[in-house]
Motif scaffolding. Structure first.
Motif, PDB file in Angstrom:
ATOM      1  N   ASN A  10      44.800   5.658  18.684  1.00  0.00           N
ATOM      2  CA  ASN A  10      43.801   4.647  19.039  1.00  0.00           C
ATOM      3  C   ASN A  10      43.386   3.825  17.819  1.00  0.00           C
ATOM      4  N   PRO A  11      44.315   3.116  17.160  1.00  0.00           N
ATOM      5  CA  PRO A  11      43.955   2.415  15.934  1.00  0.00           C
ATOM      6  C   PRO A  11      42.910   1.319  16.129  1.00  0.00           C
ATOM      7  N   LEU A  12      42.871   0.697  17.283  1.00  0.00           N
ATOM      8  CA  LEU A  12      41.845  -0.324  17.500  1.00  0.00           C
ATOM      9  C   LEU A  12      40.451   0.299  17.550  1.00  0.00           C
ATOM     10  N   GLU A  13      40.359   1.520  18.038  1.00  0.00           N
ATOM     11  CA  GLU A  13      39.072   2.208  18.044  1.00  0.00           C
ATOM     12  C   GLU A  13      38.685   2.657  16.635  1.00  0.00           C
ATOM     13  N   LEU A  14      39.668   3.019  15.822  1.00  0.00           N
ATOM     14  CA  LEU A  14      39.401   3.300  14.405  1.00  0.00           C
ATOM     15  C   LEU A  14      38.814   2.067  13.736  1.00  0.00           C
ATOM     16  N   GLU A  15      39.443   0.937  14.002  1.00  0.00           N
ATOM     17  CA  GLU A  15      38.957  -0.319  13.433  1.00  0.00           C
ATOM     18  C   GLU A  15      37.548  -0.630  13.936  1.00  0.00           C
ATOM     19  N   PHE A  16      37.318  -0.445  15.220  1.00  0.00           N
ATOM     20  CA  PHE A  16      36.018  -0.757  15.800  1.00  0.00           C
ATOM     21  C   PHE A  16      34.921   0.111  15.186  1.00  0.00           C
ATOM     22  N   ILE A  17      35.188   1.407  15.084  1.00  0.00           N
ATOM     23  CA  ILE A  17      34.194   2.338  14.514  1.00  0.00           C
ATOM     24  C   ILE A  17      33.847   1.943  13.085  1.00  0.00           C
ATOM     25  N   THR A  18      34.859   1.612  12.278  1.00  0.00           N
ATOM     26  CA  THR A  18      34.598   1.330  10.869  1.00  0.00           C
ATOM     27  C   THR A  18      34.091  -0.082  10.623  1.00  0.00           C
ATOM     28  N   LYS A  19      34.513  -1.034  11.437  1.00  0.00           N
ATOM     29  CA  LYS A  19      34.116  -2.423  11.208  1.00  0.00           C
ATOM     30  C   LYS A  19      32.890  -2.815  12.028  1.00  0.00           C
ATOM     31  N   GLU A  20      32.983  -2.723  13.347  1.00  0.00           N
ATOM     32  CA  GLU A  20      31.892  -3.172  14.209  1.00  0.00           C
ATOM     33  C   GLU A  20      30.671  -2.246  14.137  1.00  0.00           C
ATOM     34  N   ASP A  21      30.924  -0.936  14.175  1.00  0.00           N
ATOM     35  CA  ASP A  21      29.821   0.015  14.125  1.00  0.00           C
ATOM     36  C   ASP A  21      29.446   0.376  12.688  1.00  0.00           C
ATOM     37  N   ASN A  22      30.240  -0.068  11.723  1.00  0.00           N
ATOM     38  CA  ASN A  22      29.976   0.144  10.300  1.00  0.00           C
ATOM     39  C   ASN A  22      29.824   1.630   9.947  1.00  0.00           C
ATOM     40  N   ILE A  23      30.647   2.466  10.546  1.00  0.00           N
ATOM     41  CA  ILE A  23      30.632   3.906  10.276  1.00  0.00           C
ATOM     42  C   ILE A  23      31.454   4.151   9.019  1.00  0.00           C
ATOM     43  N   LYS A  24      30.859   4.780   8.019  1.00  0.00           N
ATOM     44  CA  LYS A  24      31.531   5.022   6.737  1.00  0.00           C
ATOM     45  C   LYS A  24      31.768   6.505   6.485  1.00  0.00           C
ATOM     46  N   LEU A  25      31.653   7.330   7.516  1.00  0.00           N
ATOM     47  CA  LEU A  25      31.886   8.758   7.353  1.00  0.00           C
ATOM     48  C   LEU A  25      33.361   9.039   7.087  1.00  0.00           C
ATOM     49  N   PRO A  26      33.662  10.157   6.420  1.00  0.00           N
ATOM     50  CA  PRO A  26      35.069  10.549   6.285  1.00  0.00           C
ATOM     51  C   PRO A  26      35.693  10.750   7.663  1.00  0.00           C
ATOM     52  N   LEU A  27      36.969  10.402   7.771  1.00  0.00           N
ATOM     53  CA  LEU A  27      37.678  10.502   9.042  1.00  0.00           C
ATOM     54  C   LEU A  27      38.843  11.477   8.924  1.00  0.00           C
ATOM     55  N   LEU A  28      38.975  12.333   9.909  1.00  0.00           N
ATOM     56  CA  LEU A  28      40.139  13.191  10.071  1.00  0.00           C
ATOM     57  C   LEU A  28      40.954  12.573  11.193  1.00  0.00           C
ATOM     58  N   ILE A  29      42.206  12.198  10.893  1.00  0.00           N
ATOM     59  CA  ILE A  29      43.016  11.432  11.840  1.00  0.00           C
ATOM     60  C   ILE A  29      44.256  12.232  12.227  1.00  0.00           C
ATOM     61  N   PRO A  30      44.197  12.925  13.379  1.00  0.00           N
ATOM     62  CA  PRO A  30      45.383  13.605  13.893  1.00  0.00           C
ATOM     63  C   PRO A  30      46.174  12.671  14.802  1.00  0.00           C
ATOM     64  N   GLY A  31      47.388  13.071  15.140  1.00  0.00           N
ATOM     65  CA  GLY A  31      48.154  12.354  16.150  1.00  0.00           C
ATOM     66  C   GLY A  31      49.266  11.472  15.615  1.00  0.00           C
ATOM     67  N   ILE A  32      49.529  11.505  14.304  1.00  0.00           N
ATOM     68  CA  ILE A  32      50.662  10.763  13.743  1.00  0.00           C
ATOM     69  C   ILE A  32      51.926  11.552  14.075  1.00  0.00           C
ATOM     70  N   GLY A  33      52.956  10.865  14.465  1.00  0.00           N
ATOM     71  CA  GLY A  33      54.225  11.546  14.714  1.00  0.00           C
ATOM     72  C   GLY A  33      54.420  11.904  16.170  1.00  0.00           C
ATOM     73  N   LYS A  34      54.434  13.192  16.482  1.00  0.00           N
ATOM     74  CA  LYS A  34      54.791  13.660  17.825  1.00  0.00           C
ATOM     75  C   LYS A  34      53.886  13.109  18.921  1.00  0.00           C
ATOM     76  N   GLN A  35      52.613  12.882  18.628  1.00  0.00           N
ATOM     77  CA  GLN A  35      51.726  12.344  19.663  1.00  0.00           C
ATOM     78  C   GLN A  35      51.828  10.827  19.783  1.00  0.00           C
ATOM     79  N   GLY A  36      52.552  10.201  18.864  1.00  0.00           N
ATOM     80  CA  GLY A  36      52.816   8.775  18.996  1.00  0.00           C
ATOM     81  C   GLY A  36      51.970   7.857  18.150  1.00  0.00           C
ATOM     82  N   GLY A  37      51.081   8.400  17.336  1.00  0.00           N
ATOM     83  CA  GLY A  37      50.272   7.547  16.473  1.00  0.00           C
ATOM     84  C   GLY A  37      51.094   6.981  15.330  1.00  0.00           C
ATOM     85  N   SER A  38      50.768   5.783  14.921  1.00  0.00           N
ATOM     86  CA  SER A  38      51.483   5.098  13.841  1.00  0.00           C
ATOM     87  C   SER A  38      50.671   5.153  12.556  1.00  0.00           C
TER      88      SER A  38
END
Length: 153
Positions: free
Chosen positions: A68-96
């Motif tokens: 969900n990269p657009l939601e990552l962008e939305f959280i960090t840009k529109e909602d201005n969330i600056k917390l550390p992020l743990l990002i699973p789902g690269i590879g087998k789940q289809g994340g880029s």
């Protein structure tokens, strides 16, 4: 789970807590995207609650799925969330990897701290005999790829 269930984890400033915000699995949107025109989607409400109420010891981060990269962008840009992020789902789940790093850096203008989890790719890198070398190569390639994406933006 709510603040009562989270409190034992949140009260210790020496321990980090990653709160599940938006998963990368298919079907997660059924509830995590749920909202109405007057109500933000659940994943955004979770993020805001963590920032506003639970991060009093500055020990919280968010799990945001790579599919969900657009939601990552939305959280960090529109909602201005600056917390550390743990990002699973690269590879087998289809994340880029590229889409996620670009969403965090290029389009939002600043890169929050992040950890990209590629556990299946890492754990299935090779058989037992060559596991350490193969898994080290996977990690090095991921780090090199992230650095290349960041430096090209």
């Amino acid at each position: 789970m709510g603040s009562t269930a989270m409190e034992p984890f949140l009260r210790n400033p020496d321990k980090g807590v990653f709160v599940l915000c938006r998963t990368s699995n298919k079907g997660g949107e059924q509830f995590q995207q749920y909202g109405t025109p007057s109500l933000k989607p659940l994943y955004r409400g979770v993020a805001e609650t963590v920032v506003r109420e639970w991060n009093r010891n500055v020990n919280c981060g968010l799990v945001m799925g790579a599919t969900n990269p657009l939601e990552l962008e939305f959280i960090t840009k529109e909602d201005n969330i600056k917390l550390p992020l743990l990002i699973p789902g690269i590879g087998k789940q289809g994340g880029s990897l590229k889409d996620c790093v670009e969403a965090l850096n290029v389009r939002s203008g600043s890169t929050p701290p992040f950890i990209i989890n590629q556990s299946s790719t890492f754990l299935c890198a090779a058989d037992d005999k060559n596991f350490y070398e193969a898994s080290a190569a996977v990690l090095k390639k991921q780090n090199d790829d992230v650095n290349a994406i960041l430096s090209s933006s």
